[in-house]
Structure formats: structure tokens, C-alpha cells
Write an enzyme that holds these catalytic residues in place. Structure first.
Site, PDB file in Angstrom:
ATOM      1  CG  LEU A 154      17.901   9.383  52.518  1.00 53.25           C
ATOM      2  CD1 LEU A 154      18.231   7.794  52.198  1.00 53.25           C
ATOM      3  CD2 LEU A 154      17.716   9.565  53.891  1.00 53.25           C
ATOM      4  N   GLY A 155      19.788  13.592  51.450  1.00 50.22           N
ATOM      5  CA  GLY A 155      20.885  14.539  51.260  1.00 50.22           C
ATOM      6  C   GLY A 155      22.122  13.495  51.445  1.00 50.22           C
ATOM      7  CE1 TYR A 156      26.078  15.880  54.855  1.00 51.96           C
ATOM      8  CE2 TYR A 156      24.021  14.814  55.612  1.00 51.96           C
ATOM      9  CZ  TYR A 156      25.085  15.655  55.848  1.00 51.96           C
ATOM     10  OH  TYR A 156      25.151  16.728  56.978  1.00 51.96           O
ATOM     11  CB  CYS A 212      22.382   4.580  81.729  1.00 52.73           C
ATOM     12  SG  CYS A 212      23.836   4.121  81.008  1.00 52.73           S
ATOM     13  CD1 TRP A 272      19.431  -1.773  60.798  1.00 53.30           C
ATOM     14  CD2 TRP A 272      18.262  -0.729  59.350  1.00 53.30           C
ATOM     15  NE1 TRP A 272      19.157  -0.832  61.395  1.00 53.30           N
ATOM     16  CE2 TRP A 272      18.491   0.126  60.661  1.00 53.30           C
ATOM     17  CE3 TRP A 272      17.266  -0.178  58.443  1.00 53.30           C
ATOM     18  CZ2 TRP A 272      18.074   1.326  60.997  1.00 53.30           C
ATOM     19  CZ3 TRP A 272      16.613   1.078  58.810  1.00 53.30           C
ATOM     20  CH2 TRP A 272      17.006   1.745  59.857  1.00 53.30           C
ATOM     21  CB  THR A 326      26.641  19.665  55.990  1.00 52.75           C
ATOM     22  OG1 THR A 326      25.818  18.813  55.868  1.00 52.75           O
ATOM     23  CG2 THR A 326      27.504  19.536  57.475  1.00 52.75           C
ATOM     24  CD  GLU A 381      25.863   0.134  60.062  1.00 54.26           C
ATOM     25  OE1 GLU A 381      26.642   1.164  60.343  1.00 54.26           O
ATOM     26  OE2 GLU A 381      25.447  -0.525  60.903  1.00 54.26           O
TER      27      GLU A 381
END
Length: 366
Positions: A77-79, A197, A21, A297, A34
Site C-alpha cells: 500500500l505504500g506510505y 453532474c 466500509w 512520492t 479512511e
């Protein structure tokens, strides 16, 4: 702030992730990614994203697609509410925006399923707008940067302010993507790679030796556990499935009928009762097929499945949206919850055994 932006930019040019993406500035494709990435790992999302964009490449395609096709593309994918919200939002965009994705924050936030982080991710990546984000990775990076001494969930206004302050107003697209990558690959929840970092020198948690303790977390309550029994009802060569109500969890998905085992009843008694209440038919239990564990969840379940035989009555959607009798080979055409999908291998193996037994008996007949 400028030093942080510049060092992160240099790091991103060398170490940023190559994600599908990120090869486009199409707001629709970025929006889909997203939403898929909410509470889901990148590696899991990539094949789903590619399959989705091939099947539904534009907003009009999504808006016109049947709900069942949308849910089937999302299956695993769930949800699932995320998929339903995408579908509904696409239809709103066709009605109100002529199929064009809006460029102003308030209009984007008004769409179903889009919160501040998702809106910021879309507007910054698609239109290079200086809109902040605050997903889980970004919360962790910022909490360590300032050595936040409280759980991030208790300090969201402060973290949003910090995300907005540090955001590069000239290159917000690149900055937000870099910030997410930093949290995902370097500033990890456990064993952060502080030596790699770009913000190590400015990181208050690192300088205080607290980078392994921060961010602070709120203890999670134990998840309740449910005992569920389901019936795989056979009528000749067909199996009974029903579609969940729009008002229920996992709405729109198909499943084998059943429900929660009540106190004082066995799992076998439960499926007989539930099928009568949900669909209005009488069945008898033939054999127990399998018991599987599944985690959602907010709760976990033990799912006990029984092979059952149809006895009498007309199948009606009394406590569901729709009922159908389908052949076993047709099950894969319908979107099912993950727990039900775990039963498919057991079911197909049992059916194969029954065919084998019948073949053996027929071969012995004179």
C-alpha cells in the site's frame, strides 16, 4: 445551499458507490478505510481493507498485534507510516479510551496519523456528526463550484469554510460520502462528466467555460533521482536481510542491505562498502542480478542488485535495527518495500537456474 444538498442527495441515491466500509458504522472499520484511502485508489484499497478486517477486526486486535504483522498486512500500500500510526493510535486508545473510538473531534485529531479530513470522514460516517471533509476530490469539486482562480493548496481556509457551509447538517454521513463520490466519478481531474453532474447549473467553472482549466495547479518540481545498489548475500542456503531503523523512511520494513552509490565508486564497490558499514561483514560480488526502476512520492531510484558471497565476520546491526539469515522461501514472511519486492522474481529465477546447473553437473558425474 439547500438546493445543492438536495440535488446531491438524489444523485447519490442513484449513483453512489457500493464500498465495503459503507456497510458498517463501526468507527474502527471506517477509520482503517479512511487511512488506507489516503493517497491511494479505492480499487487498490478494497482487498487490503477486507484482508485487514479479517485479520484484525477490532481495536484491541490491532493494538496487540506485533508490528511486523501490521506491516505485512499493509505491504504494497505504500506510505508505511500510516500503518505504524494506526498501530500506535490503537495502543493509545486501549490505554486512554478502553479500546473505544472517541466521538469528539479534538480527541480524534490528537491521535497519530489523523488530520481534519480523516477525522471528518470518521465522525460523519460512524456517528453522523456534521464535520466537514476536504480530500483531493472534494477540493476539486468545491474549486470548480466557485471557479476558484488560485490553486486549492493556496486557499485551504476558504475551501474548509465552503465545505462546512455546504455540508448537510441533517444527513452529514450521506452528504460527505456523496461529495467524495461526485469528485471521484463525475467531477474528475480530466474530462469531467459535467452532463451527469447534479451541480452543473450552479457550477461557476462550468458556466464560465473553465471546467477543463480549473482547478489551477502548482507546477511540481522535478523529482530527484538516486542510484542505489543492494547486496543479496548468500551464506550456504541462507540470505542476509536487515530491518530499517525506526528513524528512517520505510521504518520497520526489511530489505537487502545496500545504499546510495557515492561519486567515484562502482555499484559493485558500493555494496561491498555498504554491507561492511551497515552489518560489519566482508562479502564479494558474484554477479549482477537485476536493475529495476522504482518511483516514490518525492524521488525516483534506479536499484542495482548483486548476488554476493559471504566471506567473513559476524553480522551485526550497526546501522539497522536487526539482521537475520533466512532461507529464500522465508522471504515472503517479512514486510519488504516495493523496490525490494521487484527483485524477488529475479532472485528466485537465479536460484532455480543454479539448482538446475548443479543437478546437470551431478548427473554427468561418473
Amino acid at each position: 445551499m439547500q438546493r445543492l444538498r438536495e440535488s446531491l442527495g438524489r444523485w447519490y441515491r442513484a449513483h453512489g458507490r457500493d464500498l465495503p466500509w459503507r456497510h458498517t458504522q463501526d468507527p474502527y472499520a471506517i477509520w482503517v478505510s479512511e487511512v488506507m484511502l489516503q493517497q491511494t485508489q479505492v480499487a487498490t484499497v478494497i482487498p487490503y481493507f477486507q484482508r485487514w478486517m479479517q485479520a484484525l477486526p477490532r481495536i484491541p486486535d490491532l493494538a496487540a498485534a506485533p508490528q511486523q504483522r501490521v506491516l505485512k498486512l499493509w505491504e504494497g500500500l505504500g506510505y508505511y507510516r500510516r500503518a505504524l500510526n494506526l498501530h500506535k493510535a490503537a495502543q493509545i486508545l486501549m490505554q486512554e479510551q478502553q479500546g473505544t473510538f472517541p466521538t469528539d473531534l479534538e480527541t480524534v485529531l490528537a491521535l497519530p496519523g489523523i488530520g481534519r479530513t480523516t477525522a471528518g470522514g470518521i465522525l460523519s460516517a460512524a456517528f453522523n456528526q456534521p464535520v466537514p471533509i476536504l480530500d483531493g476530490n472534494v477540493k476539486r469539486v468545491l474549486a470548480r463550484l466557485v471557479a476558484l482562480q488560485h490553486p486549492p493548496a493556496q486557499c485551504l481556509p476558504l475551501l474548509w469554510q465552503l465545505s462546512e457551509q455546504v455540508l448537510d447538517p441533517v444527513q452529514p454521513r450521506r452528504f460527505n460520502q456523496a461529495l467524495m463520490d461526485l469528485g471521484a466519478t463525475v467531477c474528475r481531474p480530466k474530462q469531467p462528466r459535467c452532463g451527469e453532474c447534479p451541480w452543473q447549473a450552479e457550477c461557476s467553472a462550468y458556466n464560465r467555460g473553465q471546467h477543463h482549466q480549473l482547478p489551477m495547479s502548482v507546477p511540481r518540481p522535478s523529482r530527484p533521482h538516486k542510484q542505489i545498489a543492494v547486496a543479496i548475500v548468500l551464506r550456504g542456503k541462507e540470505i542476509l536481510i536487515d530491518q530499517r531503523l525506526e528513524t528512517s523512511m520505510l521504518s520497520g520494513l526489511w530489505e537487502f542491505p545496500g545504499g546510495k552509490i557515492e561519486p567515484g565508486e562502482t555499484a559493485a564497490e558500493c555494496v561491498v562498502r555498504e554491507v561492511k558499514e551497515e552489518i560489519g561483514i566482508d562479502i564479494e560480488v558474484v554477479t549482477e542480478l537485476a536493475t529495476i526502476e522504482h518511483a516514490y512520492t518525492h524521488f525516483t531510484i534506479t536499484l542495482i542488485a548483486f548476488i554476493c558471497r559471504y566471506l567473513s565476520g559476524e553480522a551485526r546491526p550497526l546501522q539497522c535495527t536487526e539482521v537475520r539469515w533466512v532461507r529464500p522461501a522465508e522471504l515472503s514472511k517479512f514486510p519488504f518495500p516495493g523496490a525490494n519486492q521487484k527483485l524477488f522474481p529475479y532472485l528466485h529465477a537465479w536460484l532455480a537456474e543454479q539448482r538446475g546447473a548443479l543437478d546437470s553437473e551431478s548427473s554427468r558425474d561418473p
